[in-house]
Design a protein around this motif. Structure first.
Motif, PDB file in Angstrom:
ATOM      1  N   ALA B 216      59.031 -34.410  -1.363  1.00 15.36           N
ATOM      2  CA  ALA B 216      57.863 -33.585  -0.549  1.00 15.36           C
ATOM      3  C   ALA B 216      57.708 -32.183  -1.071  1.00 15.36           C
ATOM      4  O   ALA B 216      56.530 -31.454  -1.008  1.00 15.36           O
ATOM      5  N   ILE B 217      58.773 -31.744  -1.670  1.00 15.65           N
ATOM      6  CA  ILE B 217      58.663 -30.142  -1.788  1.00 15.65           C
ATOM      7  C   ILE B 217      57.844 -30.178  -3.049  1.00 15.65           C
ATOM      8  O   ILE B 217      57.298 -29.136  -3.335  1.00 15.65           O
ATOM      9  N   THR B 218      58.288 -31.265  -4.061  1.00 11.38           N
ATOM     10  CA  THR B 218      57.575 -31.013  -5.261  1.00 11.38           C
ATOM     11  C   THR B 218      55.975 -31.038  -4.863  1.00 11.38           C
ATOM     12  O   THR B 218      55.337 -30.340  -5.561  1.00 11.38           O
ATOM     13  N   VAL B 219      55.648 -31.854  -3.883  1.00 10.17           N
ATOM     14  CA  VAL B 219      54.137 -31.866  -3.668  1.00 10.17           C
ATOM     15  C   VAL B 219      53.800 -30.633  -3.012  1.00 10.17           C
ATOM     16  O   VAL B 219      52.596 -29.993  -3.503  1.00 10.17           O
ATOM     17  N   LEU B 220      54.596 -29.873  -2.158  1.00  3.87           N
ATOM     18  CA  LEU B 220      54.225 -28.616  -1.757  1.00  3.87           C
ATOM     19  C   LEU B 220      54.128 -27.499  -2.791  1.00  3.87           C
ATOM     20  O   LEU B 220      53.516 -26.795  -2.809  1.00  3.87           O
ATOM     21  N   GLN B 221      55.039 -27.629  -3.722  1.00  8.07           N
ATOM     22  CA  GLN B 221      55.040 -26.687  -4.952  1.00  8.07           C
ATOM     23  C   GLN B 221      53.593 -26.611  -5.541  1.00  8.07           C
ATOM     24  O   GLN B 221      53.326 -25.796  -5.877  1.00  8.07           O
ATOM     25  N   ILE B 222      53.294 -28.186  -5.948  1.00  9.65           N
ATOM     26  CA  ILE B 222      51.812 -28.375  -6.648  1.00  9.65           C
ATOM     27  C   ILE B 222      50.902 -27.480  -5.946  1.00  9.65           C
ATOM     28  O   ILE B 222      49.994 -26.867  -6.434  1.00  9.65           O
ATOM     29  N   THR B 251      64.913 -23.404  -2.980  1.00  7.37           N
ATOM     30  CA  THR B 251      65.088 -22.610  -4.397  1.00  7.37           C
ATOM     31  C   THR B 251      64.278 -22.913  -5.431  1.00  7.37           C
ATOM     32  O   THR B 251      63.903 -22.220  -6.385  1.00  7.37           O
ATOM     33  N   ALA B 252      64.013 -24.349  -5.575  1.00  9.56           N
ATOM     34  CA  ALA B 252      63.268 -24.842  -6.720  1.00  9.56           C
ATOM     35  C   ALA B 252      61.942 -23.976  -6.873  1.00  9.56           C
ATOM     36  O   ALA B 252      61.246 -23.969  -7.877  1.00  9.56           O
ATOM     37  N   CYS B 253      61.407 -23.858  -5.833  1.00  9.66           N
ATOM     38  CA  CYS B 253      60.024 -23.160  -5.781  1.00  9.66           C
ATOM     39  C   CYS B 253      59.753 -21.730  -5.780  1.00  9.66           C
ATOM     40  O   CYS B 253      58.760 -21.225  -5.823  1.00  9.66           O
ATOM     41  N   ASN B 254      61.227 -21.130  -5.796  1.00  8.45           N
ATOM     42  CA  ASN B 254      61.307 -19.746  -5.927  1.00  8.45           C
ATOM     43  C   ASN B 254      60.231 -19.165  -6.756  1.00  8.45           C
ATOM     44  O   ASN B 254      59.572 -18.072  -6.449  1.00  8.45           O
ATOM     45  N   MET B 255      60.108 -19.845  -8.045  1.00  9.11           N
ATOM     46  CA  MET B 255      59.210 -19.033  -9.104  1.00  9.11           C
ATOM     47  C   MET B 255      57.861 -19.119  -8.633  1.00  9.11           C
ATOM     48  O   MET B 255      57.038 -18.219  -8.443  1.00  9.11           O
ATOM     49  N   ASP B 256      57.172 -20.240  -8.044  1.00 16.20           N
ATOM     50  CA  ASP B 256      55.790 -20.440  -7.526  1.00 16.20           C
ATOM     51  C   ASP B 256      55.676 -19.416  -6.315  1.00 16.20           C
ATOM     52  O   ASP B 256      54.793 -18.823  -6.311  1.00 16.20           O
ATOM     53  N   LEU B 257      56.642 -19.111  -5.561  1.00 16.33           N
ATOM     54  CA  LEU B 257      56.660 -18.188  -4.223  1.00 16.33           C
ATOM     55  C   LEU B 257      56.477 -17.090  -4.823  1.00 16.33           C
ATOM     56  O   LEU B 257      55.526 -16.241  -4.321  1.00 16.33           O
ATOM     57  N   GLU B 258      57.148 -16.624  -5.915  1.00 22.46           N
ATOM     58  CA  GLU B 258      56.987 -15.316  -6.234  1.00 22.46           C
ATOM     59  C   GLU B 258      55.618 -15.001  -6.727  1.00 22.46           C
ATOM     60  O   GLU B 258      55.136 -13.891  -6.644  1.00 22.46           O
ATOM     61  N   ASN B 259      55.060 -15.893  -7.405  1.00 22.95           N
ATOM     62  CA  ASN B 259      53.616 -15.784  -7.807  1.00 22.95           C
ATOM     63  C   ASN B 259      52.686 -15.410  -6.753  1.00 22.95           C
ATOM     64  O   ASN B 259      51.969 -14.544  -6.703  1.00 22.95           O
ATOM     65  N   LEU B 260      52.808 -16.124  -5.597  1.00 22.59           N
ATOM     66  CA  LEU B 260      52.240 -15.901  -4.225  1.00 22.59           C
ATOM     67  C   LEU B 260      52.443 -14.546  -3.501  1.00 22.59           C
ATOM     68  O   LEU B 260      51.566 -14.335  -3.094  1.00 22.59           O
ATOM     69  N   ILE B 261      53.349 -13.779  -3.981  1.00 24.75           N
ATOM     70  CA  ILE B 261      53.612 -12.582  -3.268  1.00 24.75           C
ATOM     71  C   ILE B 261      52.292 -11.561  -3.629  1.00 24.75           C
ATOM     72  O   ILE B 261      51.869 -10.654  -2.877  1.00 24.75           O
ATOM     73  N   THR B 262      51.598 -11.893  -4.999  1.00 25.75           N
ATOM     74  CA  THR B 262      50.638 -11.143  -4.886  1.00 25.75           C
ATOM     75  C   THR B 262      49.112 -11.579  -4.587  1.00 25.75           C
ATOM     76  O   THR B 262      48.199 -11.326  -5.068  1.00 25.75           O
ATOM     77  N   ASP B 263      49.359 -12.652  -3.984  1.00 22.56           N
ATOM     78  CA  ASP B 263      48.200 -13.338  -3.314  1.00 22.56           C
ATOM     79  C   ASP B 263      47.119 -12.442  -2.580  1.00 22.56           C
ATOM     80  O   ASP B 263      47.516 -11.623  -1.847  1.00 22.56           O
ATOM     81  N   PRO B 264      45.779 -12.721  -2.774  1.00 16.15           N
ATOM     82  CA  PRO B 264      44.775 -11.883  -2.074  1.00 16.15           C
ATOM     83  C   PRO B 264      45.054 -12.172  -0.508  1.00 16.15           C
ATOM     84  O   PRO B 264      44.660 -11.114   0.155  1.00 16.15           O
ATOM     85  N   ASN B 265      45.267 -13.272  -0.131  1.00 17.65           N
ATOM     86  CA  ASN B 265      45.305 -13.555   1.134  1.00 17.65           C
ATOM     87  C   ASN B 265      46.826 -13.007   1.636  1.00 17.65           C
ATOM     88  O   ASN B 265      47.928 -13.440   1.265  1.00 17.65           O
ATOM     89  N   ARG B 266      46.856 -11.918   2.461  1.00 17.21           N
ATOM     90  CA  ARG B 266      47.936 -11.241   2.967  1.00 17.21           C
ATOM     91  C   ARG B 266      48.898 -12.299   3.584  1.00 17.21           C
ATOM     92  O   ARG B 266      49.983 -12.257   3.774  1.00 17.21           O
ATOM     93  N   SER B 267      48.209 -13.183   4.501  1.00 18.18           N
ATOM     94  CA  SER B 267      49.325 -14.082   5.174  1.00 18.18           C
ATOM     95  C   SER B 267      50.060 -14.973   4.281  1.00 18.18           C
ATOM     96  O   SER B 267      51.164 -14.969   4.634  1.00 18.18           O
TER      97      SER B 267
END
Lengths: 178, 807
Positions: B216-222, B251-267
Motif C-alpha cells: 500500500a505504501i508503495t502505491v501511495l509513494q507512486i 521512512t521509505a517515502c521520505n525522499m518523495d515527501l521532501e520533494n513535495l515540500i515545495t509543492d505549489p499546493n500549500r496543503s
C-alpha cells in the motif's frame, strides 16, 4: 486525523456549489442536513471557501471538516464537498462530471453569463449528477443527454440534417400562426 | 401546479419535478401530484421516467408506497439504465421511511447488480448492502460472490472495498483471508480511484502489520509523484495517517515527501512536512524547520495549527532541540494570525516549558515579548497568569515584573486586572521584591477600573500583613470550588434564611481534570487552571451528575455530591447485558449508579435492579430500579449505601453484585412484548470494589511545600515504610500510587526525572466530609521500590486509614 474506516454508504457528496468571481452563489446544493442547515451558514461557508481558494489554483482544500475539491474557469468556481475521510478521487470525478457537463451545455463557453442564461438546464444537470448525496452519473455526455438539451440550442454545424429540417418546419409553422 | 404537467416542453416538465423535490419537505397534499407523476413514471418517454421516479419517491409516504411498489420493482430491473439507477437511488432514500417495503425488493436489486451499466451496478450494490447490513452472514456471502465476479464500475469496487474492510475489521481475520487478498489485488486495479481506496483501506485496518502495509505504501509513494494535485494530496494525507501508527513504514517515502515540500499546493506541502516531522530523525529537524519557515506565511491558519501541533509533538520527542524549536515558534508568534492560531502556539510553548525545565527561561522570555503587542485579550490574560505562576521561581524574577507592569500601563481593564494578580504572586513568593511590588500595587489603586482597583487593594492589604499562611490561602491557592456549583449553592443560600453565614465547605470541590481529559483536549495544564474568573469553566462531570441525581427522590436529602468516580465495567461489552457502574460519593453515603444496556433484540426487561451483597459495616438505604429496559437502550438504576460509621477501615470493601430483572420476550422489530407475563431472571456481575480513591477528591495545591510546613500545628502526622516489590521502576510506582490513593500530585512531582534512583512524590486531596490530606512519599529504587509514606491530615482516623490501606 483519526484513521476511521469509511462507512460503506452511497451518500458520498455533502454538497456542490458554483460561485462567481466575487464569491457569490450562482448554484448550490447541500445534501447533508447536519452541516450548514441554514442558508446563512451556507453563505458564510461559501464566502470562507471562496476566500481560501480564489487565489491559489490548488484543486483541493480541507475546510470546516470537509474535503473540498474545486476548479475554476474565467469567472466561475466549481466546488464539490465531501466528508474529510472521503476518497478524494471520487469527489474529483464528480467535479469533473459537473464541469464537463456544464461545458457541454454551454458549448465550451463556461462563463457566468452562460450559466445564468441556461440556469434551468444547469440545475437539471446538477440533479442528474447527484441526488440527495448519491452520485447518479459521472459521465458528462450521458448527463447532458438526460437533461434533454433543446435542439435549437445546438449550433447548426453540429445538427443532423433531419434536426435542421425539423426546426425549420417548426419555425415556419410559428410564423404562419402569428 | 398540475397545469404545468400539461406542458409539452421537456425542460419545463423537468423543472417541475425539481420543484416538487425541493418542496417535498413542506408539502401536505401530495396526493394531487402523485397521480400525475405515476402516469409519467410508467409512460413511454424515458426522459421523464427517471426523473418522475425520483420526484415521486421524495414525496411519497409509507401508505402510498404500497400503491407504487409494483412499478418500482419493474423500474429497478428496467433496461434503461437511467430509470434503473433512479429507482435504486430512490429506494435507498426510502429505506429511511419504510425499510420493510424496500426489503422486499432485494431480488430485483440482486438482478440489477449484474447489469452492464456501471452506475446501475454501483447503486444496486449500495442498496443491497444497505438492506443486508445488519445481517453479517448475508454480507459475507454478498462480498464473496462479488469479489469473484470482478465488477466493472470503479465506484462499485470502491464500495466493495469499504464493505470488505469493514468485514475484516469485524471478523478480525488476518492477512491470509480471501477478503484481504481481494483488497490487496485491488492495488493493481487499472482505475486510480480504486487503487487509492484499497491503499486507504489497508492503511486504516487496525491490525495491519508493517509487512502488509508495504504494498500500500508503495502505491501511495507512486501517487506522490502524480501530476494531479488531488492524487498527491490524497496520498500524502494517507501517509500522514500511517506515520502516526507506523512511522518506520513511511521512512521509505521520505525522499518523495521532501520533494513535495515545495509543492505549489500549500496543503500538500504542509501535510508532507508534518509527516516528515513525525518520521524524521533528530538531525533533520533543523533543516525542516528552515523549510517550513519559508512558506509558513502563505498557508491558511488551519494548516498552521497542524504544523504547530507537529512541532509540539516533536518538542516532546526531542527535548534537546528545544532552542531551535522555540526560536521558530516565537517567530511564528510575531507573524500575523488569528486567535486560534496564536493560542495553539502559546499552548505549545507552555507545554514545552512544563515538560522541559531547561526551556523555561527562554520560553517565558518569548511569551513576555509576545504580550508586549498581543491584541487578543484572552491570550494575554492566560500568559500573565502563567507568568505569575512560573515567574517567581526563576532565577531572576525581577525582569518579568517590568513586562507585567507595562501591561498595567498600556492595556484594557481585563488585562490590567490579570497583571495585578500576577504581580501579587511575585510579591508573595519573593520576599526581596515585596517592597517594589507594594509600590506598584499602590499605583494601581488609582486605576480607573473597579476590578483593577479592587484587586490591587486586596492584594496590597494581604501583602502588608506579612503572614505566610495568608499568602498561601488567598494569593497562591485560589478557590478550589467549581464555579457553577458555587453559584447554585449561593442561590440556595439567598433563597433560604440568611441568618447564618455562608459555609464555603458545603460547596463541592472542583475536580482536577484528569490526565486523559487533558490529553484529549490537547490543552495544557496552565490553560485549564487559568480558567478562574476569566473564562467560564466548563460544567464538570460532577455537576452533570449532581443535577441528575438531585432529581431523584431520596438522594437529594443526603447532601451535596462530593465526588463521582469514573465508569467501571461490570460486564464485558459484548455480553447480553452490558452494565457499567459509577460510584458517587457523599459525605456519609455512597450512591452507585448502574447504567445497563440491553443488547438482546428479542427481550424486554422490566423492573431492572442490582442486588448488592455489601461488605461488613455498609447499610443499604434504598434501591431505585429501572422500570423498563427495551433493546439497545440504556437504563439507569441506583443503590444508596451508607458508609460504616466510626469505622473507616471498613469503608474499603468488595461487593458481590447480581443484576435482577423480569424478562419479557418480544418481537425484535417492533419491540412490543409478545405476552404480558414475564419471568424473573438474574445475571451475575463482576464484583464491585470501593476503594480509597473513590472517597478522595483531588485538589491542586500550587505551593505544596508551604502548605506542608504550615500543616505542622493543626494536622496529625503519621508515617510508615513499605516495600513495593512488584514495581520495577519509579515511574510505575508513582503512577500506581496516584491511581490507588486518588490524590492530586503537586509541584509536578508525578514526572520522574530519568536516571534517578530516588524520587519524592507530593500529593494533596480532600477526604469526603472536607478533611484535608497531604501525602509525601519518598521512593527509592532498590530490589523493587521502597517507599516511605508521610501522611498529614486534620483527622487521625483518615491518616490512619491511608497508612493502613497502602499496606
Amino acid at each position: 486525523m483519526d484513521g476511521a474506516l469509511l462507512e460503506p454508504t452511497l451518500y458520498t457528496v455533502k454538497g456542490i456549489a458554483v460561485l462567481d468571481n466575487d464569491g457569490n452563489r450562482i448554484l448550490a446544493k447541500y445534501y447533508d442536513k447536519t452541516i450548514f442547515p441554514t442558508a446563512k451558514e451556507q453563505r458564510t461557508f461559501e464566502k470562507n471557501l471562496y476566500n481560501k481558494t480564489h487565489r491559489a489554483n490548488a484543486e483541493i482544500i480541507m475546510l470546516d471538516g470537509l474535503t473540498c475539491v474545486y476548479r475554476s474557469n474565467v469567472d466561475l468556481f466549481f466546488y464539490v464537498m465531501g466528508s474529510s475521510h472521503e476518497n478524494e478521487l471520487i469527489l474529483t470525478s464528480v467535479l469533473n462530471a459537473l464541469y464537463d457537463s456544464i461545458s457541454l451545455i454551454l458549448r465550451k463557453n463556461v462563463e457566468k453569463r452562460g450559466v445564468l442564461e441556461s440556469l434551468d438546464i444547469c440545475m437539471l444537470a446538477l440533479d442528474e449528477i447527484c441526488d440527495g448525496g448519491i452520485i447518479i452519473d459521472t459521465d458528462s455526455s450521458s448527463v447532458v443527454s438526460r437533461v434533454a438539451l433543446r435542439t435549437d440550442d445546438i449550433p447548426l454545424g453540429e445538427q443532423t440534417v433531419a434536426q435542421v429540417l425539423q426546426s425549420a418546419k417548426e419555425q415556419l409553422k410559428w410564423s404562419l400562426l402569428k | 401546479m398540475t397545469k404545468l404537467f400539461q406542458s409539452k416542453d421537456v425542460i419545463l416538465r423537468r423543472l417541475v419535478y425539481l420543484g416538487i423535490k425541493e418542496l417535498s419537505s413542506i408539502a401536505n397534499d401530495v396526493i394531487i401530484v402523485t397521480s400525475s407523476l405515476t402516469k409519467d413514471m410508467t409512460g413511454k418517454e424515458d426522459l421523464y421516467r427517471a426523473a418522475a421516479i425520483r420526484a415521486l419517491c421524495s414525496i411519497t409516504d409509507g401508505a402510498m408506497l404500497q400503491a407504487i411498489e409494483r412499478y418500482m420493482k419493474q423500474a429497478i430491473v428496467d433496461k434503461n439504465s437511467a430509470v434503473s439507477s433512479a429507482a435504486l437511488v430512490s429506494s435507498l432514500h426510502l429505506t429511511q421511511l419504510a425499510p420493510e417495503v424496500v426489503k422486499r425488493w432485494v431480488n430485483e436489486a440482486q438482478e440489477a447488480v449484474n447489469s452492464d451499466n456501471i452506475m446501475v451496478q454501483y447503486h444496486a450494490l449500495g442498496l443491497l448492502y444497505h438492506i443486508r447490513k445488519s445481517d453479517r452472514l448475508a454480507v459475507t456471502k454478498l462480498v464473496a460472490k462479488l469479489t469473484r465476479m470482478s465488477l466493472k464500475s470503479p465506484y462499485a469496487v470502491c464500495m466493495l472495498i469499504r464493505i470488505t474492510a469493514k468485514l475484516i475489521e469485524e471478523e478480525d481475520s488476518g492477512s491470509e483471508s480471501p477478503l484481504f487478498e481481494f483488497i490487496e489485488s485491488c492495488l493493481r486495479h487499472k482505475s486510480e480511484m480504486v487503487v487509492y481506496e484499497a491503499a486507504h483501506a489497508i492503511v486504516n485496518l487496525k491490525r495491519t502489520t508493517s509487512r502488509e502495509l508495504a504494498p500500500a505504501i508503495t502505491v501511495l509513494q507512486i501517487n506522490c509523484g502524480s501530476p494531479k494535485p488531488t492524487v498527491r494530496f490524497a496520498a500524502v494525507r494517507t501517509l500522514n495517517q500511517v506515520a502516526i501508527s507506523h512511522p518506520a513504514a513511511v521512512t521509505a517515502c521520505n525522499m518523495d515527501l521532501e520533494n513535495l515540500i515545495t509543492d505549489p499546493n500549500r496543503s500538500i506541502a504542509t501535510l508532507a512536512i508534518t509527516t516528515l516531522l513525525k518520521t524524521g530523525a533528530e538531525s533533520s529537524v533543523e533543516r525542516l524547520m528552515k523549510q517550513i519557515a519559508t512558506f509558513v506565511s502563505e498557508i491558511s491558519d488551519e494548516f498552521k495549527i497542524v504544523v504547530v501541533q507537529a512541532i509540539r509533538s516533536l518538542a516532546l520527542k526531542f527535548p534537546r532541540k528545544h532552542s531551535s524549536l522555540m526560536n521558530f515558534l516565537s517567530a511564528m508568534l510575531r507573524d500575523e494570525g488569528g486567535l486560534e492560531y496564536k493560542a495553539s502556539i502559546a499552548d505549545t510553548i507552555i507545554t514545552i516549558i512544563e515538560d522541559n525545565p531547561e526551556a523555561k527561561e527562554t520560553g517565558l522570555a518569548h511569551l513576555c515579548e509576545f504580550i508586549e503587542d498581543c491584541e487578543h485579550t484572552s491570550l494575554a490574560v492566560r500568559i500573565l497568569h502563567l507568568l505569575g505562576k512560573e515567574g517567581p521561581r526563576t532565577k531572576q524574577p525581577s525582569r518579568y515584573i517590568r513586562f507585567i507592569y507595562n501591561r498595567v500601563i498600556l492595556e484594557n481593564p481585563t488585562v490590567r486586572a490579570a497583571a495585578v494578580s500576577a504581580m501579587a504572586q511575585f510579591g508573595a513568593t519573593c520576599p526581596d521584591l515585596l517592597e517594589n511590588i507594594q509600590v506598584l500595587l499602590a499605583r494601581c489603586q488609582m486605576d480607573s477600573d473597579d476590578e483593577v482597583r479592587d484587586r490591587a487593594t486586596y492584594y496590597s492589604n494581604i501583602l502588608g500583613q506579612q503572614d505566610k499562611s495568608l499568602y498561601n490561602n488567598y494569593i497562591l491557592d485560589t478557590l478550589q470550588v467549581s464555579v457553577p456549583s458555587l453559584e447554585r449553592c449561593l442561590k440556595e443560600y439567598i433563597l433560604g434564611t440568611t441568618e447564618e453565614p455562608f459555609d464555603m465547605k458545603t460547596v463541592p470541590i472542583a475536580s482536577v481534570p484528569s490526565l486523559e481529559d487533558k490529553e484529549t483536549k490537547q490543552k495544557s495544564e496552565g490553560m485549564l487552571h487559568s480558567a478562574g474568573p476569566i473564562k467560564p469553566a466548563p460544567i464538570s462531570r460532577e455537576e452533570n451528575y449532581a443535577e441528575k441525581l438531585s432529581a431523584i427522590p431520596g438522594i437529594q436529602s443526603i447532601g451535596p455530591l462530593f465526588k463521582s468516580s469514573d465508569m467501571v465495567e461490570l460486564t464485558e461489552s459484548e455480553t447480553e447485558y452490558y452494565v457499567r457502574c459509577i460510584k458517587h460519593c457523599y459525605k456519609h453515603h455512597m450512591v452507585l449508579q448502574f447504567d445497563c444496556l440491553n443488547t438482546l433484540s428479542d427481550q424486554l426487561l422490566e423492573n431492572v435492579k442490582v442486588h448488592l451483597d455489601p461488605s461488613e459495616g455498609y447499610a443499604i438505604m434504598g434501591e431505585i430500579s429501572c422500570p423498563k429496559l427495551p433493546y439497545n437502550e440504556t437504563g439507569t438504576c441506583y443503590v444508596i449505601l451508607k458508609f460504616p460509621e466510626n469505622d473507616l477501615p471498613n469503608t474499603i470493601g468488595t461487593f458481590g453484585a447480581v443484576l435482577k430483572f423480569i424478562v419479557k420476550d418480544c418481537d425484535p422489530t417492533t419491540g412490543l412484548p409478545d405476552t404480558d407475563e414475564g419471568y424473573d431472571d438474574e445475571y451475575m456481575l463482576e464484583d464491585l470494589e470501593i476503594t480509597l480513591g473513590d472517597q478522595i477528591q483531588k485538589v491542586n495545591k500550587v505551593s505544596w511545600n508551604t502548605a506542608w510546613d504550615e500543616a505542622d500545628q493543626s494536622y496529625i502526622e503519621m508515617e510508615d515504610t513499605y516495600s513495593l516489590s512488584s514495581m520495577n521502576t519509579l515511574d510505575e510506582a508513582v503512577k500506581s500510587i496516584i491511581q490507588f490513593l486518588g490524590l492530586q500530585p503537586a509541584e509536578r512531582t508525578d514526572k520522574v526525572p530519568e536516571g534517578k534512583s530516588t524520587h519524592t512524590l507530593l500529593l494533596a486531596g480532600v477526604y469526603r466530609g472536607g478533611i484535608d490530606i497531604l501525602v509525601k512519599a519518598k521512593l527509592a529504587l532498590a530490589d523493587g521500590v521502597n517507599m516511605q509514606l508521610k501522611v498529614k491530615s486534620t483527622q487521625e482516623e483518615v491518616a490512619d486509614l491511608i497508612i493502613s490501606a497502602v499496606g
